[in-house]
Design a protein around this motif. Structure first.
Motif, PDB file in Angstrom:
ATOM      1  N   GLU A   2       0.838  -1.199   0.000  1.00  0.00           N
ATOM      2  CA  GLU A   2       0.000   0.000   0.000  1.00  0.00           C
ATOM      3  C   GLU A   2       0.872   1.248   0.000  1.00  0.00           C
ATOM      4  O   GLU A   2       2.025   1.216   0.434  1.00  0.00           O
ATOM      5  CB  GLU A   2      -0.950   0.012   1.196  1.00  0.00           C
ATOM      6  CG  GLU A   2      -0.267   0.254   2.527  1.00  0.00           C
ATOM      7  CD  GLU A   2      -1.241   0.408   3.678  1.00  0.00           C
ATOM      8  OE1 GLU A   2      -2.240   1.145   3.542  1.00  0.00           O
ATOM      9  OE2 GLU A   2      -0.987  -0.206   4.732  1.00  0.00           O
ATOM     10  N   ILE A   3       0.291   2.330  -0.500  1.00  0.00           N
ATOM     11  CA  ILE A   3       0.960   3.627  -0.473  1.00  0.00           C
ATOM     12  C   ILE A   3       0.123   4.537   0.417  1.00  0.00           C
ATOM     13  O   ILE A   3      -1.055   4.761   0.160  1.00  0.00           O
ATOM     14  CB  ILE A   3       1.102   4.215  -1.892  1.00  0.00           C
ATOM     15  CG1 ILE A   3       1.993   3.307  -2.731  1.00  0.00           C
ATOM     16  CG2 ILE A   3       1.671   5.641  -1.817  1.00  0.00           C
ATOM     17  CD1 ILE A   3       2.085   3.688  -4.192  1.00  0.00           C
ATOM     18  N   ARG A   4       0.757   5.017   1.467  1.00  0.00           N
ATOM     19  CA  ARG A   4       0.084   5.942   2.391  1.00  0.00           C
ATOM     20  C   ARG A   4       0.547   7.356   2.067  1.00  0.00           C
ATOM     21  O   ARG A   4       1.699   7.577   1.694  1.00  0.00           O
ATOM     22  CB  ARG A   4       0.412   5.592   3.833  1.00  0.00           C
ATOM     23  CG  ARG A   4      -0.052   4.199   4.219  1.00  0.00           C
ATOM     24  CD  ARG A   4       0.288   3.872   5.653  1.00  0.00           C
ATOM     25  NE  ARG A   4       0.127   2.445   5.889  1.00  0.00           N
ATOM     26  CZ  ARG A   4       0.670   1.786   6.895  1.00  0.00           C
ATOM     27  NH1 ARG A   4       1.424   2.434   7.778  1.00  0.00           N
ATOM     28  NH2 ARG A   4       0.486   0.504   7.030  1.00  0.00           N
ATOM     29  N   VAL A   5      -0.371   8.297   2.264  1.00  0.00           N
ATOM     30  CA  VAL A   5      -0.125   9.689   1.894  1.00  0.00           C
ATOM     31  C   VAL A   5      -0.383  10.579   3.106  1.00  0.00           C
ATOM     32  O   VAL A   5      -1.354  10.373   3.831  1.00  0.00           O
ATOM     33  CB  VAL A   5      -1.065  10.102   0.726  1.00  0.00           C
ATOM     34  CG1 VAL A   5      -0.821  11.541   0.307  1.00  0.00           C
ATOM     35  CG2 VAL A   5      -0.907   9.155  -0.458  1.00  0.00           C
ATOM     36  N   THR A   6       0.495  11.574   3.307  1.00  0.00           N
ATOM     37  CA  THR A   6       0.292  12.509   4.415  1.00  0.00           C
ATOM     38  C   THR A   6       0.828  13.891   4.063  1.00  0.00           C
ATOM     39  O   THR A   6       1.736  14.026   3.244  1.00  0.00           O
ATOM     40  CB  THR A   6       0.969  12.001   5.706  1.00  0.00           C
ATOM     41  OG1 THR A   6       0.560  12.843   6.797  1.00  0.00           O
ATOM     42  CG2 THR A   6       2.484  12.021   5.596  1.00  0.00           C
TER      43      THR A   6
END
Length: 147
Positions: A2-6
């Motif tokens: 998964e790619i998490r974004v912040t």
């Protein structure tokens, strides 16, 4: 995977991004830490993407967007040495392009290390201008129009 974004520079995702960047740019490539993470305003203004595989952070990239101008600058693409060759950079680039479309950006720009030029070319980025040095490493400016 998964790619998490912040956008939160106090989040665990951001700290994972910094850890990867420190390992790749500072320790592996010898970029001074002050150049790598020297501009707090750019860090806070960027969208940070971190790719996780089996719960472990393997790669990162940040996007500094000027949404008024509809252009964003891809920066700090880094994949941990032991994680290279698994397509993680391609996954991150595809997510950046998706993000650009979602946010109606017109163009993505980046300064590619010459060793990574081919990767970006495969994803529709074109060279602009001449080779230049940044942090002691040869780069070329590249850009891609978003459709």
């Amino acid at each position: 995977m998964e790619i998490r974004v912040t956008r939160d520079t106090m989040s665990d995702i951001y700290f994972d991004a910094l850890r990867i960047r420190n390992q790749v740019f500072v320790k592996e490539q010898g970029v001074p830490y002050e150049l790598e993470v020297g501009n707090a305003l750019e860090e806070a203004s960027s969208v940070h993407f971190v790719l996780y595989d089996d719960g472990l952070a393997k790669g990162t990239v940040r996007l500094l967007a000027d949404l008024d101008d509809k252009t964003a600058l891809i920066q700090r693409m880094a994949i941990l040495k032991e994680a290279r060759g698994h397509g993680y950079a391609t996954l991150l680039i595809n997510r950046l392009i998706e993000f650009a479309k979602e946010n109606r950006l017109n163009k993505l720009e980046l300064h590619a290390q010459l060793s990574a030029k081919g990767l970006y070319s495969k994803h529709g980025f074109n060279e602009v201008g001449q080779v230049f040095e940044e942090a002691g490493i040869q780069h070329i400016q590249m850009e891609r129009t978003i459709h």
